[in-house]
Scaffold this active site. Sequence first.
Site, short mmCIF file in Angstrom:
data_model
loop_
_atom_site.label_atom_id
_atom_site.label_comp_id
_atom_site.label_asym_id
_atom_site.label_seq_id
_atom_site.Cartn_x
_atom_site.Cartn_y
_atom_site.Cartn_z
N GLY A 202 -10.70 8.20 -0.03
CA GLY A 202 -9.31 7.98 -0.49
C GLY A 202 -9.02 6.54 -0.90
O GLY A 202 -7.86 6.15 -1.00
N GLU B 26 0.82 -1.22 0.00
CA GLU B 26 0.00 0.00 0.00
C GLU B 26 0.85 1.27 0.00
O GLU B 26 0.35 2.34 -0.32
CB GLU B 26 -0.97 -0.01 1.19
CG GLU B 26 -1.88 -1.23 1.15
CD GLU B 26 -3.10 -1.13 2.04
OE1 GLU B 26 -3.54 -0.01 2.33
OE2 GLU B 26 -3.61 -2.19 2.43
N LYS C 62 3.17 3.41 7.35
CA LYS C 62 4.06 2.30 6.97
C LYS C 62 5.18 2.82 6.04
O LYS C 62 6.32 2.40 6.15
CB LYS C 62 3.27 1.18 6.27
CG LYS C 62 2.36 0.38 7.17
CD LYS C 62 3.08 -0.40 8.27
CE LYS C 62 3.94 -1.54 7.76
NZ LYS C 62 4.48 -2.36 8.88
N ASN D 57 -2.85 -10.20 2.54
CA ASN D 57 -2.79 -11.58 3.02
C ASN D 57 -4.18 -12.06 3.42
O ASN D 57 -5.01 -11.27 3.85
CB ASN D 57 -1.92 -11.68 4.27
CG ASN D 57 -0.43 -11.64 3.99
OD1 ASN D 57 0.34 -12.33 4.65
ND2 ASN D 57 0.00 -10.86 3.02
N TYR E 51 -17.68 -2.02 -0.11
CA TYR E 51 -17.48 -0.60 -0.42
C TYR E 51 -17.81 -0.34 -1.89
O TYR E 51 -17.23 -1.00 -2.78
CB TYR E 51 -16.04 -0.19 -0.15
CG TYR E 51 -15.74 0.03 1.31
CD1 TYR E 51 -16.53 0.86 2.09
CD2 TYR E 51 -14.64 -0.56 1.91
CE1 TYR E 51 -16.25 1.10 3.43
CE2 TYR E 51 -14.34 -0.33 3.25
CZ TYR E 51 -15.15 0.49 4.00
OH TYR E 51 -14.87 0.72 5.31
#
Length: 362
Positions: A300, A142, A170, A196, A223
């Site tokens: 987003g 990501e 991250k 995962n 979504y």
Amino acid sequence: MELNKEQLKILVTGGAGFIGSAVIRYIIQNTQHGVLNVDKLTYAGNLESLTDIKQSTRYYFECVDICNRSALDRIFNQYQPNVIMHLAAESHVDRSIDTPADFMQTNIIGTYTLLEAARKYWLNLTEDKKQHFKFHHISTDEVYGDLHGTSKLFTETTPYAPSSPYSASKASSDHLVRAWQRTYGLPTIVTNCSNNYGCYQFPEKLIPLMILNALEEKPLPIYGKGEQIRDWLFVEDHARALYQVITQGKVGETYNIGGYSEKKNIDVVLMICQILDQLLPRKNGQPYHNLIAHVEDRPGHDKRYAIDAAKITKELGWKPQETFETGIYKTIQWYLNHLDWCKRIQDGSYQRERLGLTYHGN
Ligand code: NAD
């Protein structure tokens, strides 16, 4: 930890989580190495995922926050690890949108604190031990952002463009790890992996949420139209890849890890529904997909992620053993056979063990 020279002492952070517990089960069951699990036991940490190996004399546990520097210093001195596998993180994108502070704290400050504790420890090692020490940081695809509108794949040189508070935190931690390598020479390796799925995943994530909601006859929330594309990797394939990286990977390198398995979210959910229709048909005779409910999209939301895992395949010989079809079938069967594990999460009883937690080890 009393081990012989051939046995590594591997410090795994976040080992009570979904991927960390798979890594620890893999190492204890398939190698002779020792593992120290350092986990704060947030809502996502579940020691019941380690029941299969917790009796091993090569497994130890410390309930510690990676932001706690003095506790980390004590642990490094006491256990003298040769490898760090850093998985501890806040990991759920929806939660990062609601409460970003925890993500900044653990993913950025926690990684910084661990790097500094590791650096101090590493600097005091003998030359031989120093050379063999590795700090492996486990990250996500990501960080590369959205691949919408292109057929390209993420490679190890794709520029970072994170979209959510989770992926931004991250990305920050990845930058810190590379800076500690470049500036201080700390021997680090970074891996970036796709989505995962598999056994013992906390039921807030897409696949277990859909399985458990379907079994409880609850709506299956998707979504938007469910057109978002993700690459899916079976967690045990990821655990194997991570082990190969610590044993064969080159210091200073980044390896992308993926399942060669791009799927739209809606197709993942339809596949789960079809398998449940076969394994456990609904009492009312209707197909499970009638429970699908489209909800407003997440702000987003990235449209597509896709990994090019050619480097790890070429250089370390790793490739996934499960296809999405075989892995999802195994995963659904596992959840059907472990409803007690799920129930103890749903009723909160999995967290009771930690209240009187005193054990350091098996
Ligand atoms: P998870 O949320 O299931 O587990 C995280 C673990 O970290 C939990 O056991 C939790 O108790 C622990 N933890 C959280 N904050 C801590 C702190 N301050 N100190 C010590 N322990 C703490 O996460 P996961 O899905 O197993 O992901 C593990 C790692 O892999 C994360 O770094 C994540 O970014 C990365 N990753 C996950 C995926 C995925 O699909 N799940 C994909 C690629 C990379």
